[in-house]
Scaffold this active site. Structure first.
Site, PDB file in Angstrom:
ATOM      1  N   ALA A 107       9.095  -2.724   3.709  1.00 53.46           N
ATOM      2  CA  ALA A 107       8.733  -4.151   3.729  1.00 53.46           C
ATOM      3  C   ALA A 107       8.465  -4.599   5.152  1.00 53.46           C
ATOM      4  N   ALA A 108       7.293  -5.162   5.351  1.00 53.15           N
ATOM      5  CA  ALA A 108       6.923  -5.635   6.687  1.00 53.15           C
ATOM      6  C   ALA A 108       5.659  -6.460   6.584  1.00 53.15           C
ATOM      7  N   LYS A 152       7.973  -4.230  15.253  1.00 59.66           N
ATOM      8  CA  LYS A 152       8.371  -2.937  14.659  1.00 59.66           C
ATOM      9  C   LYS A 152       9.279  -2.171  15.632  1.00 59.66           C
ATOM     10  N   PRO A 173     -17.922  -5.365   9.858  1.00 61.36           N
ATOM     11  CA  PRO A 173     -17.550  -5.752  11.222  1.00 61.36           C
ATOM     12  C   PRO A 173     -16.862  -4.611  11.966  1.00 61.36           C
ATOM     13  N   ILE A 216      13.455  -9.671   1.976  1.00 59.37           N
ATOM     14  CA  ILE A 216      14.489  -8.858   2.643  1.00 59.37           C
ATOM     15  C   ILE A 216      15.318  -9.683   3.628  1.00 59.37           C
ATOM     16  N   PHE A 230       0.817  -1.223   0.000  1.00 60.21           N
ATOM     17  CA  PHE A 230       0.000   0.000   0.000  1.00 60.21           C
ATOM     18  C   PHE A 230       0.855   1.279   0.000  1.00 60.21           C
ATOM     19  N   THR A 281       6.120   2.935  12.887  1.00 59.01           N
ATOM     20  CA  THR A 281       4.697   3.180  13.141  1.00 59.01           C
ATOM     21  C   THR A 281       4.488   3.814  14.512  1.00 59.01           C
ATOM     22  N   ASP A 282       3.382   4.542  14.648  1.00 66.43           N
ATOM     23  CA  ASP A 282       3.055   5.106  15.967  1.00 66.43           C
ATOM     24  C   ASP A 282       2.703   4.008  16.973  1.00 66.43           C
ATOM     25  N   GLU A 283       2.440   2.793  16.469  1.00 67.60           N
ATOM     26  CA  GLU A 283       2.053   1.708  17.387  1.00 67.60           C
ATOM     27  C   GLU A 283       3.179   1.319  18.335  1.00 67.60           C
ATOM     28  N   TYR A 308       2.812  -7.486  16.334  1.00 61.93           N
ATOM     29  CA  TYR A 308       3.195  -6.580  15.233  1.00 61.93           C
ATOM     30  C   TYR A 308       3.982  -5.388  15.769  1.00 61.93           C
ATOM     31  N   ARG A 341     -10.875  -7.065  19.152  1.00 61.25           N
ATOM     32  CA  ARG A 341      -9.498  -7.536  18.919  1.00 61.25           C
ATOM     33  C   ARG A 341      -8.837  -7.778  20.273  1.00 61.25           C
TER      34      ARG A 341
HETATM   35  P1  NAD Z   1       1.416  -3.682   3.276  1.00 60.66           P
HETATM   36  O1  NAD Z   1       1.121  -4.878   4.106  1.00 60.66           O
HETATM   37  O2  NAD Z   1       0.357  -3.109   2.408  1.00 60.66           O
HETATM   38  O3  NAD Z   1       2.658  -3.985   2.325  1.00 60.66           O
HETATM   39  C1  NAD Z   1       3.802  -4.648   2.776  1.00 60.66           C
HETATM   40  C2  NAD Z   1       4.656  -4.986   1.554  1.00 60.66           C
HETATM   41  O4  NAD Z   1       5.856  -5.603   2.026  1.00 60.66           O
HETATM   42  C3  NAD Z   1       3.996  -5.963   0.586  1.00 60.66           C
HETATM   43  O5  NAD Z   1       4.202  -5.547  -0.745  1.00 60.66           O
HETATM   44  C4  NAD Z   1       4.709  -7.283   0.865  1.00 60.66           C
HETATM   45  O6  NAD Z   1       4.771  -8.137  -0.267  1.00 60.66           O
HETATM   46  C5  NAD Z   1       6.092  -6.785   1.259  1.00 60.66           C
HETATM   47  N1  NAD Z   1       6.812  -7.735   2.114  1.00 60.66           N
HETATM   48  C6  NAD Z   1       6.336  -8.389   3.210  1.00 60.66           C
HETATM   49  N2  NAD Z   1       7.283  -9.211   3.693  1.00 60.66           N
HETATM   50  C7  NAD Z   1       8.386  -9.061   2.902  1.00 60.66           C
HETATM   51  C8  NAD Z   1       9.689  -9.617   2.908  1.00 60.66           C
HETATM   52  N3  NAD Z   1      10.057 -10.526   3.827  1.00 60.66           N
HETATM   53  N4  NAD Z   1      10.562  -9.227   1.953  1.00 60.66           N
HETATM   54  C9  NAD Z   1      10.206  -8.328   1.015  1.00 60.66           C
HETATM   55  N5  NAD Z   1       8.984  -7.775   0.945  1.00 60.66           N
HETATM   56  C10 NAD Z   1       8.088  -8.138   1.888  1.00 60.66           C
HETATM   57  O7  NAD Z   1       1.971  -2.583   4.294  1.00 60.66           O
HETATM   58  P2  NAD Z   1       1.731  -1.006   4.328  1.00 60.66           P
HETATM   59  O8  NAD Z   1       0.452  -0.741   4.993  1.00 60.66           O
HETATM   60  O9  NAD Z   1       2.030  -0.450   2.992  1.00 60.66           O
HETATM   61  O10 NAD Z   1       2.892  -0.596   5.348  1.00 60.66           O
HETATM   62  C11 NAD Z   1       4.206  -0.330   4.878  1.00 60.66           C
HETATM   63  C12 NAD Z   1       5.086   0.014   6.051  1.00 60.66           C
HETATM   64  O11 NAD Z   1       4.574   1.154   6.735  1.00 60.66           O
HETATM   65  C13 NAD Z   1       5.185  -1.091   7.094  1.00 60.66           C
HETATM   66  O12 NAD Z   1       6.509  -1.143   7.549  1.00 60.66           O
HETATM   67  C14 NAD Z   1       4.253  -0.632   8.215  1.00 60.66           C
HETATM   68  O13 NAD Z   1       4.691  -1.115   9.438  1.00 60.66           O
HETATM   69  C15 NAD Z   1       4.382   0.870   8.115  1.00 60.66           C
HETATM   70  N6  NAD Z   1       3.206   1.654   8.519  1.00 60.66           N
HETATM   71  C16 NAD Z   1       1.971   1.389   7.995  1.00 60.66           C
HETATM   72  C17 NAD Z   1       0.896   2.212   8.341  1.00 60.66           C
HETATM   73  C18 NAD Z   1      -0.482   1.971   7.777  1.00 60.66           C
HETATM   74  O14 NAD Z   1      -1.438   2.657   8.184  1.00 60.66           O
HETATM   75  N7  NAD Z   1      -0.676   1.070   6.845  1.00 60.66           N
HETATM   76  C19 NAD Z   1       1.084   3.293   9.216  1.00 60.66           C
HETATM   77  C20 NAD Z   1       2.366   3.510   9.747  1.00 60.66           C
HETATM   78  C21 NAD Z   1       3.419   2.705   9.372  1.00 60.66           C
HETATM   79  O1  DAU Z   2      -1.173   3.283  13.479  1.00 60.32           O
HETATM   80  C1  DAU Z   2      -0.447   2.763  12.421  1.00 60.32           C
HETATM   81  C2  DAU Z   2      -0.889   1.346  12.117  1.00 60.32           C
HETATM   82  O2  DAU Z   2      -2.184   1.431  11.522  1.00 60.32           O
HETATM   83  C3  DAU Z   2       0.077   0.609  11.208  1.00 60.32           C
HETATM   84  O3  DAU Z   2       1.300   0.445  11.875  1.00 60.32           O
HETATM   85  C4  DAU Z   2      -0.477  -0.754  10.788  1.00 60.32           C
HETATM   86  O4  DAU Z   2       0.381  -1.359   9.842  1.00 60.32           O
HETATM   87  C5  DAU Z   2      -1.838  -0.541  10.155  1.00 60.32           C
HETATM   88  O5  DAU Z   2      -2.408  -1.780   9.802  1.00 60.32           O
HETATM   89  C6  DAU Z   2      -2.757   0.215  11.113  1.00 60.32           C
HETATM   90  O6  DAU Z   2      -3.064  -0.607  12.277  1.00 60.32           O
HETATM   91  P1  DAU Z   2      -4.542  -0.666  12.920  1.00 60.32           P
HETATM   92  O7  DAU Z   2      -4.632  -1.915  13.691  1.00 60.32           O
HETATM   93  O8  DAU Z   2      -4.887   0.614  13.582  1.00 60.32           O
HETATM   94  O9  DAU Z   2      -5.411  -0.740  11.540  1.00 60.32           O
HETATM   95  P2  DAU Z   2      -6.683  -1.600  11.123  1.00 60.32           P
HETATM   96  O10 DAU Z   2      -7.184  -1.025   9.841  1.00 60.32           O
HETATM   97  O11 DAU Z   2      -6.441  -3.059  11.197  1.00 60.32           O
HETATM   98  O12 DAU Z   2      -7.739  -1.229  12.270  1.00 60.32           O
HETATM   99  C7  DAU Z   2      -8.134   0.118  12.496  1.00 60.32           C
HETATM  100  C8  DAU Z   2      -9.121   0.117  13.649  1.00 60.32           C
HETATM  101  O13 DAU Z   2     -10.344  -0.498  13.204  1.00 60.32           O
HETATM  102  C9  DAU Z   2      -8.678  -0.690  14.843  1.00 60.32           C
HETATM  103  O14 DAU Z   2      -9.119  -0.033  16.030  1.00 60.32           O
HETATM  104  C10 DAU Z   2      -9.391  -2.028  14.697  1.00 60.32           C
HETATM  105  C11 DAU Z   2     -10.668  -1.639  13.994  1.00 60.32           C
HETATM  106  N1  DAU Z   2     -11.244  -2.649  13.061  1.00 60.32           N
HETATM  107  C12 DAU Z   2     -10.419  -3.198  12.122  1.00 60.32           C
HETATM  108  C13 DAU Z   2     -10.915  -4.126  11.227  1.00 60.32           C
HETATM  109  C14 DAU Z   2     -10.008  -4.753  10.185  1.00 60.32           C
HETATM  110  C15 DAU Z   2     -12.588  -2.975  13.129  1.00 60.32           C
HETATM  111  O15 DAU Z   2     -13.335  -2.442  13.959  1.00 60.32           O
HETATM  112  N2  DAU Z   2     -13.080  -3.885  12.224  1.00 60.32           N
HETATM  113  C16 DAU Z   2     -12.290  -4.499  11.288  1.00 60.32           C
HETATM  114  O16 DAU Z   2     -12.811  -5.372  10.526  1.00 60.32           O
END
Ligand code: NAD
Ligand code: DAU
Length: 341
Positions: free
Chosen positions: A84-85, A159, A210, A62, A13, A127-129, A155, A278
């Site tokens: 990548a994660a 991180k 959900p 990686i 993403f 991540t802020d997590e 997770y 969760r």
């Molecule tokens: P995502 O799950 O959409 O994409 C992860 C990508 O990494 C995929 O393309 C997957 O194929 C690749 N990958 C996974 N394992 C791998 C490996 N071993 N070697 C090479 N490639 C691999 O994730 P995202 O939501 O795009 O998040 C990207 C980064 O940003 C992550 O590090 C995540 O922790 C961080 N992040 C995400 C969010 C969010 O809201 N999605 C917010 C803050 C930080």
């Molecule tokens: O804060 C940054 C993080 O945000 C990133 O580090 C993670 O990679 C990213 O996945 C995201 O984590 P969250 O756990 O916050 O995201 P998610 O979309 O899974 O869930 C957002 C909120 O919605 C959380 O409070 C759980 C809730 N939820 C999620 C799903 C999938 C639901 O209520 N129903 C659902 O079906």
């Protein structure tokens, strides 16, 4: 100026959005995407740049030291931006192992490559997590870069471990690193297992939505392009050895998000289904972005009301992209996670 940047996880993403941003912003940069193409990686996402001579895709893990070293030898990168994660909290609760492997060992392998071959900048997308969560009844408290690490899920723990390793490699070996910790992103190419794209896809196909627990947990949402611009600023102008928090002061409860999407799409609230919470569910995330604003001039550009409209429109215009995903192995995942919930 010419630069070669390896973007790991670029078929996911945020990584894919970052690649689009960099190729359209820097005409002389060469971008190499290294991605294992797990369930979350999608080559069709990168279709529009596949034939660009400034872009190269390499399918590799990686954690695969030989493959990573080979790529460094071939490309002599100036920078690495590590997206990548394994990124989904729910999956980490089901099966932590792969999170430890990719998020910790993968980061260590990339850092070892930087140590062996040299690098101008290694950037870790964190991540802020890693800060854990904040109370719901103290809106005055936000995560700053000095908030202690206090993780909740496998997770976020993986991180946080990666962040600590990155700083260890900086201090011990002098690798020039930066780390960014961003809040929840939303926007195009978001995998439909996360709250916003799952809600959009389910609402468009009249499936139940959900909502975990009482739906009152809070996340701080940022449009993905704003995250990408922040990383661009950090890798060029951020101070080595520093953490930068990224977030847009946009705290919303989950139930607000779900109802907002229903409203935009014009579907009834009767689709909402409250389900078992969760495990260990973090209550609230909220970022204080003062440091990146003051030092680098970053500010979010997309307000939530515009960003969420644009996002819903993107899912309407790109049905094939997410329908292909939800008709594949995703079906088994969905049944397992939501079947008896
Ligand atoms: P995502 O799950 O959409 O994409 C992860 C990508 O990494 C995929 O393309 C997957 O194929 C690749 N990958 C996974 N394992 C791998 C490996 N071993 N070697 C090479 N490639 C691999 O994730 P995202 O939501 O795009 O998040 C990207 C980064 O940003 C992550 O590090 C995540 O922790 C961080 N992040 C995400 C969010 C969010 O809201 N999605 C917010 C803050 C930080
Ligand atoms: O804060 C940054 C993080 O945000 C990133 O580090 C993670 O990679 C990213 O996945 C995201 O984590 P969250 O756990 O916050 O995201 P998610 O979309 O899974 O869930 C957002 C909120 O919605 C959380 O409070 C759980 C809730 N939820 C999620 C799903 C999938 C639901 O209520 N129903 C659902 O079906």
């Amino acid at each position: 100026m010419k630069k070669t940047i390896i973007v790991t996880g670029g078929a996911g993403f945020i990584g894919s959005n970052f690649i689009f941003h960099m190729l359209s912003t820097y005409s002389e940069y060469r971008i190499i995407c290294l991605d294992k193409l797990t369930y979350a990686g999608n080559l069709s996402t990168l279709q529009s740049v596949m034939d660009d001579p400034r872009f190269r895709f390499v399918k590799a893990d990686i954690c695969d030291r030989a493959a990573v070293y080979k790529l460094f030898e071939e490309e002599s990168p100036d920078m690495i931006v590590n997206f990548a994660a394994e990124s989904h909290v729910d999956r980490s609760i089901e099966a932590p192992d792969v999170f430890l492997q990719t998020n910790i060992m993968g980061t260590a392998t990339l850092m070892d490559a930087c140590r062996k071959y040299g690098i101008e900048r290694y950037h870790q997308v964190s991540t802020d997590e890693v800060y854990g969560d904040l109370p719901l009844d103290r809106p005055d408290i936000l995560f700053t870069e000095d908030t202690p690490i206090h993780t909740s899920s496998p997770y976020s723990s993986s991180k946080a471990a990666a962040d600590l390793l990155v700083f260890a490699y900086h201090r011990t070996y002098g690798i020039p690193v930066t780390v960014s910790r961003c809040s929840n992103n939303y926007g195009p190419y978001h995998f439909p297992e996360k709250l916003i794209p799952l809600t959009i896809a389910n609402a468009l196909t009249d499936k139940e939505l959900p909502v975990y627990g009482d739906g009152l947990n809070i996340r701080d949402w940022l449009y993905v392009e704003d995250h990408c611009k922040a990383i661009d600023m950090i890798i060029h102008n951020g101070r080595v050895g520093e953490v930068y928090n990224i977030g847009g002061h946009n705290e919303k409860t989950n139930i607000y998000i779900v109802k907002k999407i229903l409203d935009i799409i014009g579907k009834p609230e009767s689709l909402i289904k409250y389900v078992t919470d969760r495990k260990g569910h973090d209550l609230r995330y909220a970022i204080d972005p003062t440091k990146i604003h003051n030092e680098l001039g970053w500010l979010p550009e997309t307000m939530f009301d515009d960003g969420i409209e644009k996002t819903v429109q993107w899912y309407l215009d790109n049905k094939e992209w997410w329908e292909n995903i939800i008709n594949g192995e995703y079906r088994d995942y969905y049944k397992k996670m939501y079947g008896d919930r």
